[in-house]
Design a protein around this motif. Sequence first.
Motif, PDB file in Angstrom:
ATOM      1  N   GLY A   1       0.781  -1.231   0.000  1.00 49.53           N
ATOM      2  CA  GLY A   1       0.000   0.000   0.000  1.00 49.53           C
ATOM      3  C   GLY A   1       0.813   1.280   0.000  1.00 49.53           C
ATOM      4  O   GLY A   1       0.254   2.368  -0.064  1.00 49.53           O
ATOM      5  N   GLU A   2       2.140   1.174   0.079  1.00 44.60           N
ATOM      6  CA  GLU A   2       2.993   2.361   0.060  1.00 44.60           C
ATOM      7  C   GLU A   2       3.112   2.905  -1.359  1.00 44.60           C
ATOM      8  O   GLU A   2       2.966   2.171  -2.339  1.00 44.60           O
ATOM      9  N   ALA A   3       3.424   4.181  -1.458  1.00 52.04           N
ATOM     10  CA  ALA A   3       3.665   4.809  -2.753  1.00 52.04           C
ATOM     11  C   ALA A   3       5.069   4.456  -3.229  1.00 52.04           C
ATOM     12  O   ALA A   3       5.944   4.118  -2.430  1.00 52.04           O
ATOM     13  N   ALA A   4       5.268   4.537  -4.544  1.00 51.44           N
ATOM     14  CA  ALA A   4       6.590   4.266  -5.112  1.00 51.44           C
ATOM     15  C   ALA A   4       6.847   5.173  -6.309  1.00 51.44           C
ATOM     16  O   ALA A   4       5.912   5.607  -6.988  1.00 51.44           O
ATOM     17  N   ILE A   5       8.118   5.419  -6.528  1.00 51.76           N
ATOM     18  CA  ILE A   5       8.576   6.081  -7.741  1.00 51.76           C
ATOM     19  C   ILE A   5       9.548   5.115  -8.394  1.00 51.76           C
ATOM     20  O   ILE A   5      10.471   4.608  -7.738  1.00 51.76           O
ATOM     21  N   VAL A   6       9.319   4.846  -9.674  1.00 52.06           N
ATOM     22  CA  VAL A   6      10.188   3.936 -10.405  1.00 52.06           C
ATOM     23  C   VAL A   6      10.793   4.698 -11.579  1.00 52.06           C
ATOM     24  O   VAL A   6      10.069   5.264 -12.398  1.00 52.06           O
ATOM     25  N   PHE A   7      12.112   4.706 -11.631  1.00 52.09           N
ATOM     26  CA  PHE A   7      12.836   5.298 -12.748  1.00 52.09           C
ATOM     27  C   PHE A   7      13.129   4.201 -13.758  1.00 52.09           C
ATOM     28  O   PHE A   7      13.567   3.113 -13.383  1.00 52.09           O
ATOM     29  N   THR A   8      12.871   4.475 -15.037  1.00 56.75           N
ATOM     30  CA  THR A   8      13.242   3.538 -16.102  1.00 56.75           C
ATOM     31  C   THR A   8      14.133   4.266 -17.092  1.00 56.75           C
ATOM     32  O   THR A   8      14.044   5.488 -17.239  1.00 56.75           O
ATOM     33  N   ASP A   9      14.976   3.517 -17.780  1.00 56.34           N
ATOM     34  CA  ASP A   9      15.974   4.162 -18.627  1.00 56.34           C
ATOM     35  C   ASP A   9      15.425   4.703 -19.948  1.00 56.34           C
ATOM     36  O   ASP A   9      15.824   5.782 -20.377  1.00 56.34           O
ATOM     37  N   LEU A  10      14.514   4.007 -20.586  1.00 53.30           N
ATOM     38  CA  LEU A  10      14.025   4.428 -21.903  1.00 53.30           C
ATOM     39  C   LEU A  10      12.503   4.468 -21.953  1.00 53.30           C
ATOM     40  O   LEU A  10      11.845   3.449 -21.721  1.00 53.30           O
ATOM     41  N   PHE A  11      11.954   5.623 -22.284  1.00 50.08           N
ATOM     42  CA  PHE A  11      10.507   5.721 -22.461  1.00 50.08           C
ATOM     43  C   PHE A  11      10.094   4.806 -23.610  1.00 50.08           C
ATOM     44  O   PHE A  11      10.667   4.851 -24.702  1.00 50.08           O
ATOM     45  N   GLY A  12       9.129   3.949 -23.358  1.00 47.81           N
ATOM     46  CA  GLY A  12       8.636   3.045 -24.387  1.00 47.81           C
ATOM     47  C   GLY A  12       9.455   1.779 -24.538  1.00 47.81           C
ATOM     48  O   GLY A  12       9.057   0.877 -25.271  1.00 47.81           O
ATOM     49  N   GLY A  13      10.601   1.699 -23.847  1.00 47.26           N
ATOM     50  CA  GLY A  13      11.418   0.494 -23.907  1.00 47.26           C
ATOM     51  C   GLY A  13      10.746  -0.655 -23.160  1.00 47.26           C
ATOM     52  O   GLY A  13       9.762  -0.474 -22.433  1.00 47.26           O
ATOM     53  N   SER A  14      11.285  -1.841 -23.322  1.00 47.56           N
ATOM     54  CA  SER A  14      10.652  -3.020 -22.715  1.00 47.56           C
ATOM     55  C   SER A  14      10.597  -2.928 -21.196  1.00 47.56           C
ATOM     56  O   SER A  14       9.603  -3.334 -20.585  1.00 47.56           O
ATOM     57  N   VAL A  15      11.615  -2.374 -20.567  1.00 47.53           N
ATOM     58  CA  VAL A  15      11.604  -2.254 -19.112  1.00 47.53           C
ATOM     59  C   VAL A  15      10.501  -1.279 -18.687  1.00 47.53           C
ATOM     60  O   VAL A  15       9.731  -1.552 -17.769  1.00 47.53           O
ATOM     61  N   ASN A  16      10.401  -0.161 -19.372  1.00 44.73           N
ATOM     62  CA  ASN A  16       9.368   0.830 -19.089  1.00 44.73           C
ATOM     63  C   ASN A  16       7.977   0.212 -19.249  1.00 44.73           C
ATOM     64  O   ASN A  16       7.092   0.412 -18.406  1.00 44.73           O
ATOM     65  N   GLN A  17       7.792  -0.566 -20.294  1.00 44.55           N
ATOM     66  CA  GLN A  17       6.502  -1.205 -20.531  1.00 44.55           C
ATOM     67  C   GLN A  17       6.162  -2.213 -19.435  1.00 44.55           C
ATOM     68  O   GLN A  17       5.023  -2.281 -18.966  1.00 44.55           O
ATOM     69  N   LYS A  18       7.150  -2.989 -19.015  1.00 44.35           N
ATOM     70  CA  LYS A  18       6.922  -3.982 -17.969  1.00 44.35           C
ATOM     71  C   LYS A  18       6.588  -3.315 -16.631  1.00 44.35           C
ATOM     72  O   LYS A  18       5.708  -3.776 -15.896  1.00 44.35           O
ATOM     73  N   VAL A  19       7.281  -2.217 -16.320  1.00 44.29           N
ATOM     74  CA  VAL A  19       6.979  -1.471 -15.096  1.00 44.29           C
ATOM     75  C   VAL A  19       5.549  -0.945 -15.155  1.00 44.29           C
ATOM     76  O   VAL A  19       4.793  -1.043 -14.191  1.00 44.29           O
ATOM     77  N   LEU A  20       5.182  -0.393 -16.285  1.00 40.67           N
ATOM     78  CA  LEU A  20       3.838   0.162 -16.456  1.00 40.67           C
ATOM     79  C   LEU A  20       2.772  -0.915 -16.229  1.00 40.67           C
ATOM     80  O   LEU A  20       1.798  -0.710 -15.501  1.00 40.67           O
ATOM     81  N   LEU A  21       2.956  -2.078 -16.819  1.00 36.90           N
ATOM     82  CA  LEU A  21       1.990  -3.172 -16.657  1.00 36.90           C
ATOM     83  C   LEU A  21       1.917  -3.666 -15.214  1.00 36.90           C
ATOM     84  O   LEU A  21       0.837  -3.934 -14.696  1.00 36.90           O
ATOM     85  N   GLU A  22       3.051  -3.765 -14.568  1.00 31.92           N
ATOM     86  CA  GLU A  22       3.088  -4.282 -13.189  1.00 31.92           C
ATOM     87  C   GLU A  22       2.537  -3.266 -12.184  1.00 31.92           C
ATOM     88  O   GLU A  22       2.093  -3.637 -11.110  1.00 31.92           O
ATOM     89  N   SER A  23       2.540  -1.984 -12.545  1.00 27.83           N
ATOM     90  CA  SER A  23       2.124  -0.936 -11.609  1.00 27.83           C
ATOM     91  C   SER A  23       0.620  -0.680 -11.591  1.00 27.83           C
ATOM     92  O   SER A  23       0.142   0.127 -10.784  1.00 27.83           O
ATOM     93  N   VAL A  24      -0.126  -1.360 -12.439  1.00 31.98           N
ATOM     94  CA  VAL A  24      -1.572  -1.134 -12.522  1.00 31.98           C
ATOM     95  C   VAL A  24      -2.215  -1.309 -11.140  1.00 31.98           C
ATOM     96  O   VAL A  24      -1.964  -2.292 -10.442  1.00 31.98           O
ATOM     97  N   GLY A  25      -3.008  -0.308 -10.752  1.00 34.08           N
ATOM     98  CA  GLY A  25      -3.731  -0.368  -9.491  1.00 34.08           C
ATOM     99  C   GLY A  25      -2.915   0.003  -8.273  1.00 34.08           C
ATOM    100  O   GLY A  25      -3.404  -0.103  -7.146  1.00 34.08           O
ATOM    101  N   LYS A  26      -1.691   0.431  -8.472  1.00 34.13           N
ATOM    102  CA  LYS A  26      -0.834   0.789  -7.345  1.00 34.13           C
ATOM    103  C   LYS A  26      -0.524   2.291  -7.393  1.00 34.13           C
ATOM    104  O   LYS A  26      -0.635   2.923  -8.433  1.00 34.13           O
ATOM    105  N   GLU A  27      -0.140   2.838  -6.258  1.00 35.39           N
ATOM    106  CA  GLU A  27       0.214   4.255  -6.181  1.00 35.39           C
ATOM    107  C   GLU A  27       1.674   4.412  -6.613  1.00 35.39           C
ATOM    108  O   GLU A  27       2.589   4.426  -5.792  1.00 35.39           O
ATOM    109  N   VAL A  28       1.877   4.515  -7.934  1.00 35.10           N
ATOM    110  CA  VAL A  28       3.220   4.528  -8.499  1.00 35.10           C
ATOM    111  C   VAL A  28       3.344   5.652  -9.509  1.00 35.10           C
ATOM    112  O   VAL A  28       2.435   5.886 -10.312  1.00 35.10           O
ATOM    113  N   GLN A  29       4.465   6.336  -9.452  1.00 37.80           N
ATOM    114  CA  GLN A  29       4.814   7.309 -10.482  1.00 37.80           C
ATOM    115  C   GLN A  29       6.032   6.761 -11.201  1.00 37.80           C
ATOM    116  O   GLN A  29       7.009   6.338 -10.569  1.00 37.80           O
ATOM    117  N   ILE A  30       5.974   6.753 -12.524  1.00 35.61           N
ATOM    118  CA  ILE A  30       7.060   6.215 -13.336  1.00 35.61           C
ATOM    119  C   ILE A  30       7.715   7.371 -14.066  1.00 35.61           C
ATOM    120  O   ILE A  30       7.039   8.175 -14.714  1.00 35.61           O
TER     121      ILE A  30
END
Length: 137
Positions: free
Chosen positions: A55-84
């Motif tokens: 339930g805690e908030a998170a900030i996740v930094f990813t190296d490339l917008f639209g890259g595979s890591v960014n996409q995976k973070v986005l999918l995993e963060s659904v429903g959570k209090e996360v800023q990417i």
Amino acid sequence: MTKIAIATHGKFAKGLKSTLELFIPNETITYLSAYVEEEPSIDDQLQQFFGSLNGEAAIVFTDLFGGSVNQKVLLESVGKEVQIIAGFNLSLVLEVILNRDQLTEERLKQLIASAREAMQIVAPLPNKEVSEEEFFA
């Protein structure tokens, strides 16, 4: 407290860890390295990080917008209090970590704008000897 993660392709996140420890040695930051043989899969690393939020908030930094890591973070963060934040630099990471308790979306936008301005072309010094004291004055 807001948790911080840095997720990148290869060993970039672990290299950044070394640099950040020089500036902020006692910070708890999660470093996620994608596509590195000696590391668990990025999917497993992300599941473990997001599962630890409780339930805690998170900030996740990813190296490339639209890259595979960014996409995976986005999918995993659904429903959570996360800023990417995609496409970061060192000054941005430092500012966010040092101000993590006051991070509204508007404040994040200001920090990103400031980090962009920190990227500059630095002209070489003329062919003249400059002492260290003069250079850093």
